[in-house]
Every structure is written in structure tokens, then in C-alpha cells.
Design an enzyme around this catalytic site. Structure first.
Site, PDB file in Angstrom:
ATOM      1  N   CYS A   2       0.846  -1.198   0.000  1.00 22.47           N
ATOM      2  CA  CYS A   2       0.000   0.000   0.000  1.00 22.47           C
ATOM      3  C   CYS A   2       0.879   1.244   0.000  1.00 22.47           C
ATOM      4  O   CYS A   2       2.097   1.153   0.035  1.00 22.47           O
ATOM      5  CB  CYS A   2      -0.866   0.018   1.254  1.00 22.47           C
ATOM      6  SG  CYS A   2      -1.800  -1.471   1.534  1.00 22.47           S
ATOM      7  N   LYS A 605       2.650  -2.656  -7.787  1.00 19.56           N
ATOM      8  CA  LYS A 605       4.019  -2.459  -8.268  1.00 19.56           C
ATOM      9  C   LYS A 605       5.026  -3.108  -7.340  1.00 19.56           C
ATOM     10  O   LYS A 605       6.035  -3.646  -7.798  1.00 19.56           O
ATOM     11  CB  LYS A 605       4.314  -0.961  -8.353  1.00 19.56           C
ATOM     12  CG  LYS A 605       5.662  -0.636  -8.970  1.00 19.56           C
ATOM     13  CD  LYS A 605       5.692  -0.988 -10.424  1.00 19.56           C
ATOM     14  CE  LYS A 605       7.039  -0.759 -11.053  1.00 19.56           C
ATOM     15  NZ  LYS A 605       7.101  -1.346 -12.398  1.00 19.56           N
TER      16      LYS A 605
HETATM   17  C1  BG6 Z   1       5.504  -7.441  -8.645  1.00 21.09           C
HETATM   18  C2  BG6 Z   1       5.403  -6.457  -9.791  1.00 21.09           C
HETATM   19  O1  BG6 Z   1       4.607  -7.079  -7.659  1.00 21.09           O
HETATM   20  O2  BG6 Z   1       6.813  -7.456  -8.108  1.00 21.09           O
HETATM   21  C3  BG6 Z   1       6.352  -6.897 -10.863  1.00 21.09           C
HETATM   22  O3  BG6 Z   1       4.068  -6.392 -10.282  1.00 21.09           O
HETATM   23  C4  BG6 Z   1       7.754  -6.978 -10.299  1.00 21.09           C
HETATM   24  O4  BG6 Z   1       6.306  -5.958 -11.941  1.00 21.09           O
HETATM   25  C5  BG6 Z   1       7.809  -7.859  -9.047  1.00 21.09           C
HETATM   26  O5  BG6 Z   1       8.623  -7.512 -11.276  1.00 21.09           O
HETATM   27  C6  BG6 Z   1       9.168  -7.706  -8.349  1.00 21.09           C
HETATM   28  O6  BG6 Z   1       9.282  -6.369  -7.943  1.00 21.09           O
HETATM   29  P1  BG6 Z   1      10.736  -5.793  -7.545  1.00 21.09           P
HETATM   30  O7  BG6 Z   1      10.467  -4.392  -7.079  1.00 21.09           O
HETATM   31  O8  BG6 Z   1      11.272  -6.670  -6.455  1.00 21.09           O
HETATM   32  O9  BG6 Z   1      11.600  -5.851  -8.772  1.00 21.09           O
END
Ligand code: BG6
Length: 610
Positions: A2, A605
Site C-alpha cells: 500500500c 508495483k
Molecule cells: C511485482 C510487480 O509485484 O513485483 C512486478 O508487479 C515486479 O512488476 C515484481 O517484477 C518484483 O518487484 P521488484 O520491485 O522486487 O523488482
């Protein structure tokens, strides 16, 4: 995960407006529900509901809320369904305390029972509400908000950050215990938030908080304290040079298309960083390690898979790939002092990755090298060393430019490591680096220009594909997985990414007339992939090939097939640019299906929860 935002103002009486403006920059962190608690003349006005911030603002008039201070929260649901009652912020037992959190409480159930048994009125099933009650509880004991906030953390287990306030006291308090938190000081306001983009509309003078710290926001100042003993810490704001407008769409219909188009510049920027910055530290960590684990999630994991092939070919070093959630049960007991965990996380906040970081730190077995994009993230502050991905903020939930940056970093590290350990002679290493620096940016731009229309046209023919496969071989193993993930994330078609030589060992049975199978190729493996293409084509399957056009292969491919043809280059550059037509294909298919690719359903994200 969040996004929380808290603001205290010396002059504003329309706090809802700035709270909505700032917290809307965190939409990528969660859009299941949104809420604002604003304090006006000693009364808390709390409005919240399911939906994106624009929808809920339109429905409840969030940006019209009166007050001189308040807290906003954008939610990605974990504990408690995405409903109005589970939306944040929350009240305590009465409408005096208000607050919101990011992260999750591991002792949620037992603590909720404890609060109810001791007379607290718990309204929702959301763990964030318990943070507010914990403060309420200790305020009853101490009569002092600072002490109440400080002691409230004792009851809460897990990784989280929260902001709380009282209707009758001017300050807002925030605590960082495992989830990200950054604060900002403007001329007439102070602000705290889960992430930098929501600070920048107000100020670029920021303070990154560390775990175990708490802050007190007043209209004129931010004071940082150590939670453990309440000691005032000497933390001064630093100026952030992140471009606030980078988070705007810049004329593109979606952030995703903008961020795909930024990839040629990302290639220039990340190679600039790799050559200027502390690459000596990173290379020493790589060189000294006896075992190299790649630990990542989602697109970052797919980039790491591409990295394992670069490490094999250019450095002669095995890079053991593992998902963040897998590492503990698969490899944790194999760690030794000489192990290196390469933790790849664009946000630097993914809980599955931070769990591994914490394990290595707690056991003291091995070292960690972070590859991250968000400066000020938990991974940045806690890894033994870190490589910045230099992409600027990636706002769209599906990763594109950050994945691209990660694959380039792996190609660079593998080349430099190969030069150091003799697997490459200096002239070979030099020519690879030169090729990455001088050819890649232009090749990426040519690929965007050449394959955009091809992808757009192809997308219309896949609208009704019930599901499909995306197959890679060798260097394009990770690329195919990433292409499949993009289609799953933003088109909602099921698309499985897998190794093309494996397809005949079972999955081939899915192929019927016109069943679509995408093959991602490099000039080095296309002869092998021809067999795999024909295994599908001869059974009536529809084959789509991503890669360079190789005329010598034409006669060997039976039947017609679609080409997402990339410009000619070589086996080392192919895997870097082969992803671009797949990114564009998923983007156009998503838009054709009426989906917003920036905010796909159910996703977020950065997932700061287990
Ligand atoms: C997910 C995202 O929640 O986490 C993906 O939707 C991302 O796009 C994955 O690749 C890993 O996130 P991070 O920040 O660890 O690279």
C-alpha cells in the site's frame, strides 16, 4: 502493499487537495481502495471506499476536504477483502485517533483477539486498523502521544510502516519497521510517505528513514527518533534530484508505453553509471565469492535468468537462480561465508527479497549485492553493496525499462568478471562493453521503431486466444518468460513461458489448429529452435517468431508463420532487444482488450507483504 501519505501544514485549510495530489503518485502501490482522514478544528473527517483514487475522489470529494493536517492511504488488499470497511485510514476506539499502515502484521489474529478481549472496538478485518488501536492502547497508559507511538511498536510483529495522529494534537507521527518510509520538508508543510514520488509535488528536501526509527511531523519541522529508546537523532534533509515530472505521462497514452520508449536512454544511463560508479566494489564481491545466488521475483527474476546465461558465456561462472520465496527452503542451508546473494529488486522493498536479505544478515553467512532502482529503499540501505539501475521512476505496474536495465547490468557484470578471471581476454571484454555502450541504445530504438506496428497488428489477431505459450532457448529463456509474464499481467490471457526444448515433453499436447506459440530466438540458437518450431507447425499450430530474420533458415520452416523481426545484431545483443516486441505486443493487446496496462487488476508495483 500500500501507500501512505501524511501531511501537516502551517497555512493550508484545504488539506484534502494536496493529500490527493501527493498520494495519487502512489497509485502504482495499490488501487483496491483509497481513503483520507483530514483534521479540521479538532474533528477528524474520514472518507474512504473501494476504487482508484480518481474514482473515490469523484465519489466522496476527497480533494475538497477541509483541514490543516491529514493522512491518505491507497490499499492493495492482503488481510481483509477490498471493501469500504477494510479500506484505510482507520479510527481507534473513538474518532480521536486516526491512522494507516503499509505492510503486514504477522501477529494479526492474536493481537486482534487481544484488543477485542481488552475492550477495543475493532471495526474491520484489516491489519492496519490494529496499528491505530495499539497507539490508542498505550495512550491510555501514558497520556503521551510520543510515548504511545513509541511503545505501540512493541505489540506489533511483521514488516510495516504506519502514520497516526490525534484530532486534538497538531502533530502526525510515523514509524518505519520493515516497509519503506520517506519524509519531506517544504516551506509551510511537512510530509511523510511510503515512496518518494508523492513527496516531490511538495518538496525535494527529503529524509530517508531507517527501520526502527520514528518521526514527528509539525508544521515547521520533522524530528527523527530511535524507537527503541526515544533518542533524538541528527537527521538532516538531503536534496533529491529525482525528476518529479518523470512521473507524468509526457504525452503518451499510458506510462507503460512511455517507459518502453525510454529504454534506449536507460541503456545509455545505466552503462554510464556502471562505468563511473563503485564498480570495483561490486566486482570484488563477485570475484571473492565462491557461490553466486541470483534472488528475485517477477520480472526481476526473468532478467536474472537472462543473467545466468551471460554469466555462463562471458564469465564462466554459474549463477544459481532462485525466486525470493524459494531461497529459504531451497538454498539457505547451503550458504557459506563465501556465498554472494545478488538480490535483484527494482523497488528494493519486495518482502520476499528482504526476507533473504535479513536471513543472510542474521546468519552472517555470505554477503549481499543489491541491484535496485529506488534510491532510499530498504535493500539499498542494508545490502553490503548496491548497483543503481538508473531508470528513473517506473510508474506502470508491469516492469519494462527496469527489466531492460537489469539485463544490461548482468551483461556488463558478466563481461567485467570474465575479464578479471581470464574467461575473456581484455580485447574481447573491451569490444563487448563498446558494443553495449555504442550499439545497444540505437538498436533498442530501431527495434521500437521497427516492431511497434508489427506488434500492434499482431495483437489484434490474438484478442481471442484462449491461452498461448511463449518459448525461449538459451539466452532467450528469460526473455520468453518475461514476454509471457507481460501477457498474463496486463492482457489476462493465460500465457506460459518455458524452455522450447521442453515443450515436446508434454505441453505440445495442447497444440491444435491455429493454437498460437511464440518462439524467441537468437542467431546462435535458431537452428535448434527450427526443430521446435516445426514440431508445432506440422501439427497445425500457429507459430510467431521473435528475432532476426535469417534467410538461410526460411526453407526449413514448414508452413507460414508471423515474424516480429528485430534488426540484425548478434547473439549478445539479441536477448536484450528481443523483449521489446514482446513488451509492445502485450501493451497493444491489453489496450485492444480495454484494459489499462498501467493498473492491471489484482496487481501492485511492489509487494511488501509475504
Ligand atoms: C511485482 C510487480 O509485484 O513485483 C512486478 O508487479 C515486479 O512488476 C515484481 O517484477 C518484483 O518487484 P521488484 O520491485 O522486487 O523488482
Amino acid at each position: 502493499m500500500c501507500g501512505i501519505t501524511g501531511i501537516v501544514s502551517r497555512v493550508r485549510t484545504d488539506i484534502g487537495k494536496i493529500l490527493v495530489e501527493c498520494s495519487s503518485k502512489l497509485t502504482y502501490r495499490g488501487y483496491d481502495s483509497v481513503g483520507v482522514a483530514a483534521v479540521h478544528n479538532g474533528t477528524v473527517d474520514l472518507r474512504k471506499d473501494v476504487g482508484t483514487i480518481d474514482m473515490v475522489d469523484q465519489q466522496l470529494g476527497l480533494s475538497k476536504m477541509k483541514g490543516d493536517r491529514g493522512i491518505a492511504q491507497l490499499r492493495w488488499a492482503t488481510y481483509g477483502a477490498p471493501t469500504r470497511i477494510n479500506a484505510q485510514p482507520h479510527f481507534g476506539c473513538t474518532e480521536v485517533f486516526f491512522g494507516a499502515h503499509n505492510g503486514n502484521l504477522h501477529n494479526y489474529y492474536e493481537y486482534r483477539e487481544h484488543l477485542i478481549e481488552t475492550g477495543h472496538i475493532v471495526r474491520s478485518e484489516n491489519d492496519g486498523e490494529l496499528c491505530v488501536h495499539a497507539v490508542d492502547k498505550y495512550y491510555e497508559e501514558t497520556g503521551n502521544m510520543f510515548e504511545a507511538v513509541r511503545k505501540s511498536t512493541r505489540d506489533l510483529k511483521g514488516a510495516f510502516a504506519y502514520a497516526v495522529g490525534r484530532a486534538d494534537e497538531p502533530e502526525i507521527y510515523a514509524v518505519k519497521m520493515g516497509s519503506s518510509l520517506v519524509a519531506g520538508v517544504a516551506d509551510t508543510d511537512t510530509i511523510v510517505s511510503s515512496d518518494l514520488p508523492s513527496i516531490l509535488p511538495l518538496t525535494n528536501r527529503v529524509i530517508y528513514l531507517q527501520d526502527g526509527e520514528m518521526i514527528v511531523l509539525t508544521p515547521d519541522s520533522i524530528k527523527v527518533y530511535r524507537v527503541e529508546d526515544g533518542k533524538l537523532l541528527d537527521r538532516k534533509p538531503e536534496v533529491s534530484n529525482v525528476d518529479a515530472h518523470a512521473a507524468e505521462k509526457g504525452g503518451y497514452p499510458h506510462f507503460m508505453l512511455k517507459e518502453i520508449s525510454e529504454q534506449p536512454q536507460v541503456a545509455r544511463d545505466v552503462l554510464g553509471v556502471l562505468q563511473d560508479a563503485k564498480s570495483e566494489d561490486w566486482l570484488r564481491l563477485l570475484e571473492d565469492a565462491e557461490k553466486h545466488y541470483l534472488v528475485a521475483c517477477g520480472s526481476s527474476y526473468n532478467a536474472g535468468i537472462v543473467g545466468t546465461y551471460y554469466f555462463n558465456k562471458l564469465a564462466g561462472v554459474p549463477l544459481i537462480p532462485t525466486l525470493g520465496g524459494q531461497f529459504g527452503s531451497m538454498y539457505a542451508n547451503t550458504l557459506t561465508e563465501e556465498s554472494l546473494c545478488i538480490l535483484v529488486s527494482q523497488s528494493g522493498e519486495t518482502k520476499d527479497i528482504l526476507n533473504v536479505l535479513n536471513h543472510v544478515q542474521e546468519t552472517g553467512r555470505g554477503k549481499t549485492l543489491g541491484i535496485l532502482n529506488v534510491i532510499g529503499s530498504t535493500l539499498m540501505f542494508n545490502a553490503n553493496s548496491f548497483i543503481p539501475m538508473a531508470c528513473g521512476y517506473e510508474v506502470s505496474v508491469p516492469a519494462t525499462k527496469t527489466y531492460f536495465s537489469q539485463t544490461i547490468i548482468f551483461a556488463y557484470l558478466a563481461t567485467k568478471l570474465g575479464e578479471r578471471n581470464g574467461n575473456l581476454d581484455p580485447s574481447e571484454a573491451k569490444s563487448v562493453i563498446k558494443m553495449l555502450k555504442e550499439q545497444l541504445p540505437y538498436l533498442a530504438q530501431q527495434t521500437i521503431d521497427k516492431t511497434g506496428i508489427l506488434a500492434k497488428n499482431l495483437a489484434t489477431t490474438l484478442m481471442d486466444a484462449p491461452d498461448l505459450y511463449c518459448l525461449g532457448y538459451g539466452f532467450t529463456d528469460g526473455v520468453a518468460r518475461e514476454g509471457a509474464l507481460k501477457i498474463k499481467e496486463i492482457c489476462y490471457n493465460h500465457c506460459e513461458g518455458m524452455y522450447s526444448s521442453e515443450f515436446k515433453h508434454g505441453p505440445l499436447s495442447i497444440v491444435t489448429e491455429d493454437y498460437p506459440v511464440i518462439f524467441v530466438t537468437t542467431t546462435e540458437d535458431s537452428w535448434m529452435v527450427i526443430n521446435h518450431i516445426n514440431e508445432v507447425a506440422c501439427r497445425g499450430g500457429r507459430t510467431i517468431v521473435v528475432g532476426e530474420k535469417e534467410d538461410k533458415l526460411q526453407p526449413y520452416v514448414q508452413g507460414k508463420f508471423d515474424y516480429l523481426e528485430v534488426p540484425k545484431s548478434n547473439v549478445l545483443l539479441n536477448p536484450l532487444v528481443d523483449v521489446i516486441p514482446l513488451q509492445l505486443l502485450s501493451y497493444y493487446l491489453s489496450v485492444d482488450k480495454g484494459i489499462n496496462p498501467d493498473l492491471p487488476r489484482n496487481l501492485s508495483k511492489t509487494l511488501t507483504v509475504d
